[in-house]
Enzyme design. Structure first.
Site, PDB file in Angstrom:
ATOM      1  NE  ARG A  64      -0.754  -2.165   3.367  1.00 60.03           N
ATOM      2  CZ  ARG A  64      -1.420  -3.299   3.280  1.00 60.03           C
ATOM      3  NH1 ARG A  64      -2.710  -3.293   3.261  1.00 60.03           N
ATOM      4  NH2 ARG A  64      -0.765  -4.442   3.244  1.00 60.03           N
ATOM      5  CB  THR A  65       3.865   2.420   1.808  1.00 60.72           C
ATOM      6  OG1 THR A  65       3.318   2.038   3.070  1.00 60.72           O
ATOM      7  CG2 THR A  65       4.621   3.723   1.965  1.00 60.72           C
ATOM      8  CE  LYS A  92      23.425  -7.230 -13.240  1.00 64.75           C
ATOM      9  NZ  LYS A  92      23.235  -6.441 -14.449  1.00 64.75           N
ATOM     10  NE  ARG A 114       8.176   0.638   3.500  1.00 63.35           N
ATOM     11  CZ  ARG A 114       6.939   0.218   3.768  1.00 63.35           C
ATOM     12  NH1 ARG A 114       6.563  -0.999   3.423  1.00 63.35           N
ATOM     13  NH2 ARG A 114       6.082   0.995   4.381  1.00 63.35           N
ATOM     14  CG  HIS A 142       5.732   4.200   7.850  1.00 60.57           C
ATOM     15  ND1 HIS A 142       5.617   5.025   6.738  1.00 60.57           N
ATOM     16  CD2 HIS A 142       5.095   3.047   7.515  1.00 60.57           C
ATOM     17  CE1 HIS A 142       4.944   4.377   5.799  1.00 60.57           C
ATOM     18  NE2 HIS A 142       4.622   3.189   6.245  1.00 60.57           N
TER      19      HIS A 142
END
Ligand code: NCD
Length: 338
Positions: A64-65, A92, A114, A142
């Site tokens: 959702r975020t 990599k 995030r 948050h």
């Protein structure tokens, strides 16, 4: 502009609730009201951030975020860019800094990040030229979740000051709880954390909250019951005897929800684990506002993006009907495909 905000060379960031202060929170909630109106239109889109680019850098899973930020940016007519850790050159051996700078080199005005480690958003704000929004850093903060939760509480209960919010569940590992407690306190709510001792942060003395291990004693006095999932991806050892016992002692069953005050609401940031912290049928009860939280998230994130990118510092006011990119009806020619 009211409230402090983290800045770097004149750029604004949203890294923590403390950056905003009460004034900044109220300002964003007011802006969100204007954008909520935009979101009711047949074509929910305004030209506010035309020509701006918003990049999402998600090093952790999100439903959702991430979708909420991308929807918010598109409804403001910004260009969007998406980075997924799983499909990137991280595998990599590329470092966080090189990854972030690579994305920034493509001309990004705002980076939404995030990451599983606390402090990554602050670090990126020092490395990058544009604005940075913390969309969750480890167990730390948050802030946009707390803002959308404050918006939802205000919408449902008419205000936050003097309200009693019980936050129940895995508080120790929750960035949502840390941001929400900070925001609620700035806005004058009382908070009780309800959890077994193993799911409380090591020291809550500085939090200015009450703590309880008895949900049944707290429920009748709560205006808001805010449930948190067991964040097992962040738990380093077994902290509970069993999920069944946690559900019995701390879960908001339908029977418990039935004992709430008539006006009380049940909130959850998602993802929900039905049958654990929340009774399987509770999200469909009238007291539950989980879907409203998700819907409000788009308006609130539009407000945050506009607050960061939409106006020159000092020139910020509630959106008005001028050309500064406001929630006025967009001319048809400016309504793109998003
Ligand atoms: C939360 C998160 O990621 O911190 N979810 C969200 O953003 N809506 C809560 C969680 O993961 O439990």
């Amino acid at each position: 502009m009211s409230g402090r905000h983290a800045s770097n060379g004149g750029r604004r960031h949203l890294l923590s609730i403390g950056d905003l202060g009460a004034g900044g929170i109220r300002e964003i909630l007011r802006l969100a009201d204007s954008f909520a109106e935009v979101n009711t239109r047949a074509i929910p889109k305004v030209p506010a951030l035309r020509g701006r680019t918003v990049a999402s850098l998600f090093f952790e899973d999100s439903t959702r975020t991430r979708l909420s930020f991308e929807t918010a940016a598109k409804r403001l007519s910004a260009d969007t860019m998406t980075f997924s850790a799983g499909a990137s050159a991280l595998s990599k051996g590329e470092s966080l800094r090189d990854t972030a700078e690579t994305v920034a080199a493509m001309g990004v005005d705002c980076t939404v990040v995030r990451h599983r480690s606390a402090g990554v958003a602050v670090q990126l704000s020092r490395w990058l030229d544009g604005s940075v929004i913390n969309a969750g850093d480890g167990c730390h903060e948050h802030p946009t979740q707390a803002l959308l939760d404050c918006y939802t509480i205000t919408e449902r209960l008419g205000g936050i000051e003097g309200r009693h919010v019980a936050i129940v569940g895995d508080i120790a590992h929750s960035r949502v709880a840390r941001s929400l407690v900070a925001a609620l306190q700035l806005l004058g709510a009382g908070v009780t954390l309800v959890a077994p001792a193993t799911l409380l942060p090591p020291a809550t003395d500085g939090w200015g909250v009450k703590v309880s291990s008895r949900i049944d004693a707290i429920l009748p006095r709560a205006d808001v019951v805010y449930l948190l999932r067991l964040q097992r991806e962040r738990q380093e050892r077994a902290l509970l005897p069993s999920l069944r016992e946690f559900h019995e002692r701390f879960g908001l069953t339908a029977e418990r929800a039935g004992r709430l005050a008539d006006h009380a609401i049940v909130m959850h940031p998602g993802p929900m684990n039905r049958g654990v912290e929340i009774g399987a049928e509770v999200p469909e009860m009238d007291c539950a506002v989980v879907a409203e939280q998700v819907a409000n998230g788009v308006s609130v994130r539009m407000a945050v993006l506009f607050w960061l990118l939409g106006a020159e510092p000092g020139a910020m006011a509630a959106p008005s009907a001028d050309a500064s990119g406001t929630p006025e009806p967009a001319p048809a020619a400016e309504v793109g495909d998003g």
